[in-house]
Design an enzyme around this catalytic site. Sequence first.
Site, PDB file in Angstrom:
ATOM      1  N   HIS A 118      13.398   8.568  -2.301  1.00 20.22           N
ATOM      2  CA  HIS A 118      12.064   8.947  -2.747  1.00 20.22           C
ATOM      3  C   HIS A 118      11.904   8.559  -4.215  1.00 20.22           C
ATOM      4  CE1 HIS A 118      11.249  12.124   0.617  1.00 20.22           C
ATOM      5  NE2 HIS A 118      11.586  10.938   1.088  1.00 20.22           N
ATOM      6  N   GLU A 176      11.332  10.139  -6.990  1.00 19.18           N
ATOM      7  CA  GLU A 176      12.068  10.897  -7.999  1.00 19.18           C
ATOM      8  C   GLU A 176      13.533  10.476  -8.056  1.00 19.18           C
ATOM      9  OE1 GLU A 176       9.318  13.904  -5.852  1.00 19.18           O
ATOM     10  OE2 GLU A 176      10.243  11.953  -5.463  1.00 19.18           O
ATOM     11  N   ARG A 200      -6.215  -5.856   3.614  1.00 18.46           N
ATOM     12  CA  ARG A 200      -5.479  -5.796   4.883  1.00 18.46           C
ATOM     13  C   ARG A 200      -4.041  -5.344   4.643  1.00 18.46           C
ATOM     14  NH1 ARG A 200      -5.910 -11.199   8.283  1.00 18.46           N
ATOM     15  NH2 ARG A 200      -8.070 -10.496   8.535  1.00 18.46           N
TER      16      ARG A 200
END
Length: 348
Positions: free
Chosen positions: A56, A58, A194
């Site tokens: 993630h 962090e 897109r």
Amino acid sequence: MKAEFSAADQRFMRRALELAERGRGTTRPNPTVGAVIVRGGRIVGQGFHERAGGPHAEVAALANLRGDPRGTTLYVTLEPCCHTGRTGPCTEALVKARVARVVVGCRDPNPIVNGRGIARLRRAGVRVDVGCLEPEARAAIRGYATWIAERRPLVTLKAAATLDGYIADAHPRSRRAPAFLTGAEARRVAHELRAAHDAVLVGAGTARADDPRLTVRLPGRPATGGPLRVLLAGKHPVPPKLKMLRGHPPSEIVHMGDRADLRKVLTYLAREREVQSLLVEGGATVHGAFIAAGLVDRVVLFVAPRLIGGGVPVARGADRPLAKALRLGRLSTRAVGADLLITADVLR
């Protein structure tokens, strides 16, 4: 009491939001998140969530940190998670690193987090300030938030039309191929749009007439990594050699019997394919069906400086009474080459 944020706080959060966008289109079913670590007014670490199963934002920022994390301030666009999924909880990584302050863009709308990550950090003695550039942070996870709250993707209706409102003329074509209304710069922006979505959808009529690939064709980006290509089909057979049904990225044919099935289609894409953002590229009948069902969240319209006086309209078949027309919020306009780009949210 709502926290007060300095100009420096906003500058660092803006950088975190820029980093979050690097994960756009590759993180599903997770949201895009960026993080910046600051010591003494200088960035000493930064990162973003690149793909599901990976670190993630962090944790990525901590891994890229120069020096000791103790006493630093971390800016993160979305509330740190506090549960174990494919990775461990980010709150524990921050507590272990002894970060002094965490500045959060917005809370996570997912019920398994929603305030719990903030509470965990505060219990550990970490100062947490929430709401820095909150509108921008919420906009960055809008598709994810819709997916969580409504169990369907955020729907963007996209079209390219002449100034008098037509997406194509009514003359027969000698071969199946896209007829471009807009210039190269507008088409590049359309490919960027897109690339920012989890899936792109067209109807069978558009697929037969234009035979589009529906891939992302941008410099330095492989077309194989674009969004899921969805063909919305009716009762008639679909030509098996359509370009969008071959090669990569993956494609899928979804059959729809009537307009009432559109919500079922969106539910299926959200639940089974984890689609959080859907770009509806046409054609007129499909646009009309989404408008009739009230399932458009925002509109992106490229307007070409051309007049043809008739042909295929942007949408048809919805026939909503004027009093029940979908109302748009503030229009945002900008020139893209010789064309005009208009975007707006549908008001709920």
